[in-house]
Structure formats: structure tokens, C-alpha cells
Motif scaffolding. Structure first.
Motif, PDB file in Angstrom:
ATOM      1  N   ASN A 183      69.466  15.010  18.526  1.00 42.48           N
ATOM      2  CA  ASN A 183      69.614  15.768  19.776  1.00 42.48           C
ATOM      3  C   ASN A 183      69.816  14.860  20.980  1.00 42.48           C
ATOM      4  O   ASN A 183      70.313  15.299  22.012  1.00 42.48           O
ATOM      5  CB  ASN A 183      68.403  16.674  20.013  1.00 42.48           C
ATOM      6  N   TRP A 225      80.402  14.342  16.144  1.00 39.31           N
ATOM      7  CA  TRP A 225      79.663  15.502  16.656  1.00 39.31           C
ATOM      8  C   TRP A 225      79.622  16.630  15.637  1.00 39.31           C
ATOM      9  O   TRP A 225      78.614  17.315  15.493  1.00 39.31           O
ATOM     10  CB  TRP A 225      80.242  15.999  17.983  1.00 39.31           C
ATOM     11  N   GLY A 226      80.697  16.813  14.905  1.00 43.18           N
ATOM     12  CA  GLY A 226      80.710  17.835  13.862  1.00 43.18           C
ATOM     13  C   GLY A 226      79.674  17.548  12.788  1.00 43.18           C
ATOM     14  O   GLY A 226      78.945  18.452  12.359  1.00 43.18           O
ATOM     15  N   ASN A 249      76.147  18.037  14.253  1.00 47.93           N
ATOM     16  CA  ASN A 249      75.804  19.461  14.309  1.00 47.93           C
ATOM     17  C   ASN A 249      75.414  19.997  12.938  1.00 47.93           C
ATOM     18  O   ASN A 249      74.472  20.788  12.813  1.00 47.93           O
ATOM     19  CB  ASN A 249      76.968  20.275  14.883  1.00 47.93           C
ATOM     20  N   GLU A 250      76.130  19.561  11.901  1.00 47.38           N
ATOM     21  CA  GLU A 250      75.797  19.993  10.539  1.00 47.38           C
ATOM     22  C   GLU A 250      74.403  19.509  10.144  1.00 47.38           C
ATOM     23  O   GLU A 250      73.598  20.264   9.585  1.00 47.38           O
ATOM     24  CB  GLU A 250      76.843  19.479   9.552  1.00 47.38           C
ATOM     25  N   GLN A 278      71.950  18.723  12.153  1.00 49.47           N
ATOM     26  CA  GLN A 278      70.962  19.441  12.959  1.00 49.47           C
ATOM     27  C   GLN A 278      70.644  20.797  12.342  1.00 49.47           C
ATOM     28  O   GLN A 278      69.485  21.204  12.291  1.00 49.47           O
ATOM     29  CB  GLN A 278      71.466  19.621  14.389  1.00 49.47           C
ATOM     30  N   SER A 279      71.667  21.495  11.861  1.00 48.93           N
ATOM     31  CA  SER A 279      71.423  22.815  11.275  1.00 48.93           C
ATOM     32  C   SER A 279      70.620  22.704   9.977  1.00 48.93           C
ATOM     33  O   SER A 279      69.846  23.600   9.643  1.00 48.93           O
ATOM     34  CB  SER A 279      72.737  23.566  11.042  1.00 48.93           C
ATOM     35  N   GLU A 317      66.840  21.684  11.335  1.00 47.16           N
ATOM     36  CA  GLU A 317      66.112  22.504  12.298  1.00 47.16           C
ATOM     37  C   GLU A 317      65.130  23.440  11.608  1.00 47.16           C
ATOM     38  O   GLU A 317      65.236  23.735  10.420  1.00 47.16           O
ATOM     39  CB  GLU A 317      67.073  23.279  13.198  1.00 47.16           C
TER      40      GLU A 317
END
Length: 108
Positions: A20, A30-31, A34-35, A37-38, A41
């Protein structure tokens, strides 16, 4: 490709915090970030499984399951971003105590 990180619940959230706070990444990275992070999380199911509770002071607590390593498969590119960030922090002698165990796992 993916890499498996064996993390405790705390390390999982520390990884998420590092992802983050990434400041320098290109669009492709960034892609992957983001993957990752999902994947890392929290969700209602995670909170229930680990008995997570938020204390009045804002700190989270969890049951003994949270102390066990669990495998998390994240994109290799996201793991490389984590590694790069931790290497920079290490070179600058800026790794806080709560990141030492995680840094050892990722930089090994």
C-alpha cells in the motif's frame, strides 16, 4: 508466474502495508501489486477464522491460528517489488523491528 510466501497473519498485513505504501512502480507493476493486495487483504471470512477483534486502542488481536505460517501465492512481480522495497530499507538501515522477520523471509 506466482511465488508462495509463507506468512503469519501479522506478516500478511505487514506485506499489505508495504504494498500500500509503494511509491515507485510502473503501470504493469501496479497491476501485479493490485492483484497481490486483493490476495492479502482481510475479509469477513478471514476475520472469523482468526477470531480477529479490534481493541479500543485500535490494535488488532487474533487467535493462535494467526501465529501459524500460511501459504499465499502472489505474483512474482509483486514479490519483487516487496523485495526491492525491503532491500532499500535495509541499505538505509530503516527496517523497523516489526518488519525484521518478514524481511528475512522475503530477502532470503
Amino acid at each position: 508466474m506466482k511465488v508462495t510466501l509463507n506468512l503469519t497473519l501479522q506478516e500478511r498485513f505487514l506485506c499489505l502495508g508495504l504494498l500500500n505504501s509503494v511509491k515507485g512502480a510502473d503501470m504493469v507493476e501496479w497491476g501485479f501489486i493490485n492483484e497481490a493486495q486483493s490476495i492479502l487483504e482481510s475479509s469477513d471470512a478471514v476475520q472469523k477464522e482468526f477470531g480477529m477483534k479490534k481493541a479500543e486502542n485500535g490494535a488488532w488481536t487474533w487467535n493462535k491460528k494467526g501465529m501459524e505460517d500460511r501459504p499465499y501465492e502472489i505474483p512474482t512481480e509483486a514479490a519483487e517489488v516487496l523485495k526491492r522495497d525491503l532491500q532499500q530499507k535495509d541499505q538505509q538501515k530503516q527496517i523497523p523491528k516489526d518488519l525484521v522477520t518478514l524481511a528475512r523471509k522475503i530477502l532470503a
